[in-house]
Motif scaffolding. Structure first.
Motif, PDB file in Angstrom:
ATOM      1  N   PHE A  94       0.833  -1.194   0.000  1.00  0.00           N
ATOM      2  CA  PHE A  94       0.000   0.000   0.000  1.00  0.00           C
ATOM      3  C   PHE A  94       0.869   1.246   0.000  1.00  0.00           C
ATOM      4  O   PHE A  94       1.800   1.359   0.806  1.00  0.00           O
ATOM      5  N   PRO A  95       0.586   2.225  -0.885  1.00  0.00           N
ATOM      6  CA  PRO A  95       1.441   3.413  -1.041  1.00  0.00           C
ATOM      7  C   PRO A  95       1.169   4.472   0.018  1.00  0.00           C
ATOM      8  O   PRO A  95       0.602   5.522  -0.252  1.00  0.00           O
ATOM      9  N   ARG A  96       1.553   4.196   1.263  1.00  0.00           N
ATOM     10  CA  ARG A  96       1.284   5.142   2.342  1.00  0.00           C
ATOM     11  C   ARG A  96       2.560   5.919   2.669  1.00  0.00           C
ATOM     12  O   ARG A  96       3.513   5.362   3.195  1.00  0.00           O
ATOM     13  N   GLN A  97       2.571   7.224   2.366  1.00  0.00           N
ATOM     14  CA  GLN A  97       3.767   8.024   2.579  1.00  0.00           C
ATOM     15  C   GLN A  97       3.456   9.296   3.370  1.00  0.00           C
ATOM     16  O   GLN A  97       4.039   9.530   4.426  1.00  0.00           O
ATOM     17  N   LYS A  98       2.557  10.105   2.872  1.00  0.00           N
ATOM     18  CA  LYS A  98       2.286  11.400   3.479  1.00  0.00           C
ATOM     19  C   LYS A  98       1.335  11.262   4.666  1.00  0.00           C
ATOM     20  O   LYS A  98       0.653  10.261   4.825  1.00  0.00           O
ATOM     21  N   ASP A  99       1.288  12.315   5.487  1.00  0.00           N
ATOM     22  CA  ASP A  99       0.380  12.312   6.632  1.00  0.00           C
ATOM     23  C   ASP A  99      -1.057  12.128   6.189  1.00  0.00           C
ATOM     24  O   ASP A  99      -1.825  11.393   6.837  1.00  0.00           O
ATOM     25  N   ILE A 100      -1.460  12.782   5.082  1.00  0.00           N
ATOM     26  CA  ILE A 100      -2.837  12.673   4.625  1.00  0.00           C
ATOM     27  C   ILE A 100      -3.159  11.236   4.228  1.00  0.00           C
ATOM     28  O   ILE A 100      -4.304  10.786   4.360  1.00  0.00           O
ATOM     29  N   ASP A 101      -2.156  10.472   3.766  1.00  0.00           N
ATOM     30  CA  ASP A 101      -2.383   9.072   3.438  1.00  0.00           C
ATOM     31  C   ASP A 101      -2.736   8.282   4.697  1.00  0.00           C
ATOM     32  O   ASP A 101      -3.641   7.444   4.692  1.00  0.00           O
ATOM     33  N   ARG A 102      -2.023   8.541   5.769  1.00  0.00           N
ATOM     34  CA  ARG A 102      -2.302   7.836   7.021  1.00  0.00           C
ATOM     35  C   ARG A 102      -3.655   8.261   7.604  1.00  0.00           C
ATOM     36  O   ARG A 102      -4.373   7.439   8.180  1.00  0.00           O
ATOM     37  N   VAL A 103      -4.004   9.532   7.451  1.00  0.00           N
ATOM     38  CA  VAL A 103      -5.327   9.989   7.890  1.00  0.00           C
ATOM     39  C   VAL A 103      -6.412   9.254   7.115  1.00  0.00           C
ATOM     40  O   VAL A 103      -7.412   8.794   7.683  1.00  0.00           O
ATOM     41  N   ASN A 104      -6.240   9.125   5.798  1.00  0.00           N
ATOM     42  CA  ASN A 104      -7.233   8.420   4.983  1.00  0.00           C
ATOM     43  C   ASN A 104      -7.305   6.941   5.349  1.00  0.00           C
ATOM     44  O   ASN A 104      -8.387   6.336   5.316  1.00  0.00           O
ATOM     45  N   GLU A 105      -6.180   6.345   5.707  1.00  0.00           N
ATOM     46  CA  GLU A 105      -6.194   4.954   6.170  1.00  0.00           C
ATOM     47  C   GLU A 105      -7.006   4.842   7.459  1.00  0.00           C
ATOM     48  O   GLU A 105      -7.823   3.922   7.619  1.00  0.00           O
ATOM     49  N   PHE A 106      -6.807   5.796   8.367  1.00  0.00           N
ATOM     50  CA  PHE A 106      -7.528   5.768   9.632  1.00  0.00           C
ATOM     51  C   PHE A 106      -9.029   5.942   9.418  1.00  0.00           C
ATOM     52  O   PHE A 106      -9.839   5.252  10.041  1.00  0.00           O
TER      53      PHE A 106
END
Length: 286
Positions: A94-106
């Protein structure tokens, strides 16, 4: 297709893939899948045009279609789907890099956890484990709201709050209301809007954000100024109202629109009396 369109397509597909990871973690947190969660996954997957070329998403769609084909969900079918879900979460890159990516995962995790309208111990453990592993995001919206709510529950000496209260709060944060609507669409802004009895027009400072059904940003500004508002371009401690347009995008979190919302919520949490108001409510008082 121009460069901007290519960029947006890539960004939206990335967001969909990251959200999928979160949703799969959420629905599999208790190592159980039920019919409601299967239906939610089916509706969500089929609403994601950006995942139509993703082989893992296609495998999931096929598996869910097979389960739902005869209208009977067997324990064996659920077990097979659970294994597929766990394999994707464990092995997919999964392409998780930026903070917004982790927010969207959450947010995806929240959507999966609340899909069946039940919040159990295993699902709570997943949320807490994820938050502890991403504690550098405790000040990021809307994770900061969840952290604050969990802290309040943990420190509460009363029994006024119930598991249902927390479940409803998490549904509001994620914008997921599958059990009520049957739709996998989310609207993560509805819970932050203030409900007002009146609005002060003259000499109130407002900031507008998003796209409005009423008209262009200039149209909104012109009408607001005619009613006595001072219109500013950014959020500050002097802002009385933030008005957000009805044409809210599901990708608001990665835009300037999302930045204004986040700053307004942060100021409100710090005790500043800024009000966050939808276009529809603003028009009622206009």
């Amino acid at each position: 297709m121009d460069t901007v369109s290519y960029y947006c397509l890539d960004r939206n597909r990335k967001k969909a893939v990251i959200s999928l990871k979160g949703i799969l973690q959420g629905i599999a947190a208790d190592q159980q899948l039920n019919e409601v969660e299967v239906l939610f996954l089916d509706v969500w997957l089929k609403s994601q045009e950006h995942l139509r070329d993703d082989p893992d998403a296609i495998d999931l769609i096929d598996a869910v279609d097979d389960i739902l084909a005869d209208g009977i969900v067997t324990e064996e079918e659920i077990e097979d789907l659970k294994c597929l879900v766990n394999d994707i979460v464990e092995f997919k890159d999964f392409p998780r890099q930026k903070d917004i990516d982790r927010v969207n995962e959450f947010l995806g995790i929240l959507s999966g956890v609340v899909a069946d309208d039940v919040l159990n111990y295993e699902e709570m453990s997943l949320l807490i484990e994820w938050l502890n592993a991403n504690d550098d995001l405790f000040d990021s919206f809307p994770i900061n709201l969840v952290v604050k709510q969990l802290d309040q529950l943990n420190n509460s000496v009363t029994e006024q709050s119930s598991p249902d209260d927390l479940l409803n709060f998490l549904k509001q944060v994620s914008g997921a209301k599958f059990s009520e609507t049957g739709s996998a669409d989310v609207h993560p802004l509805s819970f932050i809007e203030d409900t007002l009895d009146a609005m002060t027009h003259h000499n109130s400072t407002i900031c507008v954000s998003g796209e409005f059904d009423f008209g262009s940003r200039d149209d909104v500004k012109e009408v607001a100024e005619a009613r006595g508002y001072r219109v500013c371009g950014s959020i500050s401690k002097k802002t009385d109202y933030l008005i957000f347009g009805s044409k809210v995008s599901p990708n608001w979190g990665s835009s300037n629109f999302g930045g204004k919302i986040e700053k307004a919520v942060k100021l409100r949490l710090e005790g500043h009396p800024i009000k966050i108001v939808s276009e529809n409510q603003w028009l009622v008082f206009l």
